[in-house]
Design a protein around this motif. Structure first.
Motif, PDB file in Angstrom:
ATOM      1  N   ASP A  60       0.841  -1.196   0.000  1.00  0.00           N
ATOM      2  CA  ASP A  60       0.000   0.000   0.000  1.00  0.00           C
ATOM      3  C   ASP A  60       0.875   1.245   0.000  1.00  0.00           C
ATOM      4  O   ASP A  60       2.064   1.180  -0.293  1.00  0.00           O
ATOM      5  CB  ASP A  60      -0.913  -0.025   1.225  1.00  0.00           C
ATOM      6  CG  ASP A  60      -0.125   0.111   2.530  1.00  0.00           C
ATOM      7  OD1 ASP A  60       1.076  -0.255   2.542  1.00  0.00           O
ATOM      8  OD2 ASP A  60      -0.690   0.592   3.527  1.00  0.00           O
ATOM      9  N   ILE A  61       0.300   2.387   0.349  1.00  0.00           N
ATOM     10  CA  ILE A  61       1.061   3.635   0.413  1.00  0.00           C
ATOM     11  C   ILE A  61       1.660   3.844   1.795  1.00  0.00           C
ATOM     12  O   ILE A  61       2.814   4.238   1.928  1.00  0.00           O
ATOM     13  CB  ILE A  61       0.168   4.835   0.035  1.00  0.00           C
ATOM     14  CG1 ILE A  61      -0.170   4.780  -1.453  1.00  0.00           C
ATOM     15  CG2 ILE A  61       0.862   6.159   0.355  1.00  0.00           C
ATOM     16  CD1 ILE A  61      -1.099   5.881  -1.913  1.00  0.00           C
ATOM     17  N   TRP A 109       5.587   2.279  -4.884  1.00  0.00           N
ATOM     18  CA  TRP A 109       5.017   3.233  -3.934  1.00  0.00           C
ATOM     19  C   TRP A 109       4.795   4.587  -4.608  1.00  0.00           C
ATOM     20  O   TRP A 109       3.740   5.212  -4.451  1.00  0.00           O
ATOM     21  CB  TRP A 109       5.948   3.390  -2.732  1.00  0.00           C
ATOM     22  CG  TRP A 109       5.553   4.516  -1.821  1.00  0.00           C
ATOM     23  CD1 TRP A 109       4.547   4.496  -0.897  1.00  0.00           C
ATOM     24  CD2 TRP A 109       6.136   5.822  -1.757  1.00  0.00           C
ATOM     25  NE1 TRP A 109       4.469   5.717  -0.252  1.00  0.00           N
ATOM     26  CE2 TRP A 109       5.441   6.539  -0.765  1.00  0.00           C
ATOM     27  CE3 TRP A 109       7.182   6.440  -2.430  1.00  0.00           C
ATOM     28  CZ2 TRP A 109       5.749   7.859  -0.452  1.00  0.00           C
ATOM     29  CZ3 TRP A 109       7.493   7.755  -2.119  1.00  0.00           C
ATOM     30  CH2 TRP A 109       6.784   8.457  -1.128  1.00  0.00           C
ATOM     31  N   LEU A 119       1.724   4.375  -6.893  1.00  0.00           N
ATOM     32  CA  LEU A 119       0.468   4.355  -6.142  1.00  0.00           C
ATOM     33  C   LEU A 119       0.130   5.733  -5.583  1.00  0.00           C
ATOM     34  O   LEU A 119      -1.024   6.185  -5.646  1.00  0.00           O
ATOM     35  CB  LEU A 119       0.557   3.350  -4.992  1.00  0.00           C
ATOM     36  CG  LEU A 119       0.188   1.892  -5.265  1.00  0.00           C
ATOM     37  CD1 LEU A 119       0.277   1.095  -3.980  1.00  0.00           C
ATOM     38  CD2 LEU A 119      -1.196   1.771  -5.864  1.00  0.00           C
ATOM     39  N   ARG A 120       1.135   6.383  -5.026  1.00  0.00           N
ATOM     40  CA  ARG A 120       0.903   7.706  -4.441  1.00  0.00           C
ATOM     41  C   ARG A 120       0.466   8.703  -5.511  1.00  0.00           C
ATOM     42  O   ARG A 120      -0.430   9.528  -5.288  1.00  0.00           O
ATOM     43  CB  ARG A 120       2.174   8.190  -3.739  1.00  0.00           C
ATOM     44  CG  ARG A 120       1.942   9.336  -2.760  1.00  0.00           C
ATOM     45  CD  ARG A 120       3.234   9.763  -2.094  1.00  0.00           C
ATOM     46  NE  ARG A 120       2.993  10.577  -0.924  1.00  0.00           N
ATOM     47  CZ  ARG A 120       2.653  11.863  -0.952  1.00  0.00           C
ATOM     48  NH1 ARG A 120       2.512  12.465  -2.113  1.00  0.00           N
ATOM     49  NH2 ARG A 120       2.453  12.537   0.174  1.00  0.00           N
ATOM     50  N   LEU A 145      -3.190   8.077  -6.340  1.00  0.00           N
ATOM     51  CA  LEU A 145      -4.087   8.550  -5.291  1.00  0.00           C
ATOM     52  C   LEU A 145      -4.217  10.072  -5.319  1.00  0.00           C
ATOM     53  O   LEU A 145      -5.319  10.622  -5.275  1.00  0.00           O
ATOM     54  CB  LEU A 145      -3.579   8.089  -3.923  1.00  0.00           C
ATOM     55  CG  LEU A 145      -4.410   8.549  -2.720  1.00  0.00           C
ATOM     56  CD1 LEU A 145      -5.813   7.972  -2.779  1.00  0.00           C
ATOM     57  CD2 LEU A 145      -3.728   8.159  -1.413  1.00  0.00           C
ATOM     58  N   LYS A 205      -2.722  -4.669  -5.311  1.00  0.00           N
ATOM     59  CA  LYS A 205      -2.361  -3.272  -5.031  1.00  0.00           C
ATOM     60  C   LYS A 205      -3.598  -2.389  -4.954  1.00  0.00           C
ATOM     61  O   LYS A 205      -3.644  -1.434  -4.163  1.00  0.00           O
ATOM     62  CB  LYS A 205      -1.391  -2.757  -6.093  1.00  0.00           C
ATOM     63  CG  LYS A 205       0.024  -3.306  -5.980  1.00  0.00           C
ATOM     64  CD  LYS A 205       0.965  -2.578  -6.933  1.00  0.00           C
ATOM     65  CE  LYS A 205       2.419  -3.027  -6.718  1.00  0.00           C
ATOM     66  NZ  LYS A 205       2.641  -4.415  -7.134  1.00  0.00           N
ATOM     67  N   LEU A 233      -4.573  -0.194  -1.695  1.00  0.00           N
ATOM     68  CA  LEU A 233      -4.865   1.234  -1.755  1.00  0.00           C
ATOM     69  C   LEU A 233      -6.233   1.535  -1.159  1.00  0.00           C
ATOM     70  O   LEU A 233      -6.409   2.530  -0.426  1.00  0.00           O
ATOM     71  CB  LEU A 233      -4.800   1.698  -3.215  1.00  0.00           C
ATOM     72  CG  LEU A 233      -4.842   3.203  -3.477  1.00  0.00           C
ATOM     73  CD1 LEU A 233      -3.805   3.934  -2.631  1.00  0.00           C
ATOM     74  CD2 LEU A 233      -4.614   3.480  -4.958  1.00  0.00           C
ATOM     75  N   ASP A 249      -5.911   1.637   2.598  1.00  0.00           N
ATOM     76  CA  ASP A 249      -5.409   2.930   3.068  1.00  0.00           C
ATOM     77  C   ASP A 249      -6.518   3.967   3.141  1.00  0.00           C
ATOM     78  O   ASP A 249      -6.660   4.701   4.122  1.00  0.00           O
ATOM     79  CB  ASP A 249      -4.304   3.444   2.130  1.00  0.00           C
ATOM     80  CG  ASP A 249      -2.962   2.792   2.393  1.00  0.00           C
ATOM     81  OD1 ASP A 249      -2.808   2.181   3.459  1.00  0.00           O
ATOM     82  OD2 ASP A 249      -2.078   2.892   1.537  1.00  0.00           O
TER      83      ASP A 249
END
Length: 508
Positions: free
Chosen positions: A117-118, A127, A130-131, A134, A292, A296, A299
């Motif tokens: 996750d983040i 990472w 993903l960030r 988001l 993933k 996410l 999170d």
């Protein structure tokens, strides 16, 4: 002659633990010459028997004896605690890249899908990807503005719900949680799945697991035994949340397939889940997969609900305790919103005193008081001391926020400190000033700050403009807290609302 019990395990235990103890003592003594100061440790177990469960206050008290940077050994694991803005700057700014990795516990590894996750992933390309997704797809100013109707609808429902319970006891955090969960589910997968109660229970347990000390983390060779049941219990709660995500994702994939079969496309704005699934199919452009995506979503649903509801509960507690603060907040609301109107998101930027009140709440009650622990990717130096690669580093924002060297009358709840010209310029939620950084700083700054700020302000403004609040007769405010990874009120805030606006139509 004394007979030997053939089932006596003492020789076996001695054979196992004596070499381990000797190795641990040798390892500690080899490193200790260059490490920060710290308390004396017992053989093998280190400081573990003396550790107080409320780590934020315990570490703050230890800093008074051992200095602004100190170490403790917990089993065979080394932990370093940072307690000043100057040393925090070295970790989150000067050597941010080195300290950008995470120290993954067993519970975190389970709940975060192995650290995919983040929040718990190491600083790597996955990472960063993903960030970026988001921040760009969910939390951009453009998208938050596009989703404002979701928040407005849910706040109106919440106010109507509270109005129906006027004169009765209301759990402030619980009602806030349901509202935020509904907003997030609508943003993420397009509809309210009525998961509020189920999510609240699972999220609460997950946060507890993440903060529970676990012997298997301190003695990795005990992992197989799971002596405290942390791994087993974490898997139970993980499976509950994973089941929800799997069902929602499978339903969406099936729906997408049916649309394609009949030649029907998506109309209007896509929700976040749809965007993620489309990115997953672009295999040359992203490394996203279903795991993933679930990580996410975890999170968003765990951090997005728990942190904001905790801030609201602490803020309401402080405001109700300090009646002059409540008066100032409500005067500001009357001036900006008006007595014959309800709060809109467009009002929030003008509510300066409420904004200062939220900041003061986060100064005294930071949601994650030690932040999410960091782990250096290489051996480095902080404050003149060696911090070994792979050790765990806590940044104690709780201590920094209450340090009299950083703040006048630090234990007093005083929003005015954020209303001075200097205070308004210096303090925000971006982690630029390391005397006040409740959401972290640097590349591991919490990406959910924009949404959390909007939601927290909107709910608080609506609560305090539409209702007056009081404690049940004979009760007093309880400011005691309990530490997990997040800081919770030990006793939930239960309050009684009363009608404040004359026009009843504003409540329905």
């Amino acid at each position: 002659m004394m007979k030997t019990n053939k089932y006596d395990l003492t020789p076996i235990l001695v054979a196992i633990f004596v070499p381990i103890g000797v190795a641990v003592l040798w390892y500690r003594s080899t490193l200790s010459r260059c490490l920060p100061p710290g308390p004396r440790n017992l053989p093998i177990v280190g400081y573990l028997p003396f550790l107080d469960p409320n780590l934020h206050t315990h570490f703050t008290n230890m800093a008074h004896s051992h200095g602004p940077i100190f170490k403790i050994w917990l089993g065979i694991k080394l932990y370093v605690v940072i307690n000043t803005p100057e040393l925090a700057k070295t970790v989150v700014r000067d050597q941010d890249e080195t300290f950008a990795n995470r120290s993954l516990t067993i519970a975190a590894s389970i709940i975060a899908y192995g650290g995919q996750d983040i929040a718990w992933s190491n600083s790597n390309s996955s990472w960063r990807n993903l960030r970026k997704i988001l921040v760009h797809e969910v939390l951009s100013n453009k998208n938050l503005e596009a989703c404002s109707s979701f928040r407005t609808d849910e706040v109106r429902k919440m106010i109507k719900n509270v109005y129906s319970k006027i004169g009765t006891r209301i759990d402030v955090k619980e009602i806030s949680f349901f509202m935020i969960a509904n907003v997030l589910t609508t943003m993420v997968w397009g509809k309210d799945n009525h998961l509020g109660a189920e999510l609240q229970m699972v999220v609460s347990k997950i946060v507890e697991m993440l903060g529970r000390p676990n012997l298997s983390d301190f003695f990795p060779f005990l992992t197989w035994f799971d002596l405290q049941g942390v791994e087993r219990e974490s898997k139970v709660h993980f499976k509950e949340l994973d089941r929800v995500f799997t069902s929602i994702i499978d339903d969406r994939i099936k729906l997408n397939s049916e649309r394609l079969d009949v030649g029907v496309g998506h109309e209007g704005k896509k929700d976040f889940l749809q965007i993620l699934l489309e990115l997953k199919d672009q295999k040359d452009a992203t490394s996203l997969d279903i795991t993933k995506i679930k990580a996410l979503l975890t999170d968003i649903m765990v951090a997005g609900t728990e942190t904001t509801t905790s801030v609201i509960e602490w803020a309401m507690t402080e405001i109700m305790q300090n009646r002059h603060v409540m008066k100032r907040v409500q005067e500001g609301l009357a001036e900006v919103v008006g007595p014959n109107n309800i709060v809109e998101e467009s009002h929030l930027s003008k509510l300066k005193y409420l904004d200062a009140t939220v900041k003061e709440t986060l100064r005294l009650h930071p949601v994650v008081p030690l932040l999410v622990p960091r782990s250096p990717s290489q051996t480095c130096t902080v404050g003149g001391y060696t911090i070994p690669k792979g050790s765990t580093v806590f940044v104690n924002v709780w201590a920094i926020h209450r340090d009299p060297r950083n703040w006048d009358n630090p234990l007093e709840f005083d929003p005015e400190r954020f209303l001075t010209e200097e205070g308004m310029d210096k303090y925000d939620f971006k982690g630029n000033n390391l005397k006040f950084f409740p959401f972290g700083s640097g590349r591991r700054l919490c990406p959910g700050v924009p949404l959390a700020e909007k939601m927290g302000m909107y709910i608080l403004a609506s609560f305090l403009h539409s209702f007056d609040w009081s404690l049940p007769k004979g009760e007093e405010h309880d400011f005691s807290d309990t530490f997990s990874i997040a800081l919770k009120k030990r006793k939930p805030l239960v309050a009684i609302p009363s009608q404040r606006l004359r026009d009843v139509s504003l409540y329905v």
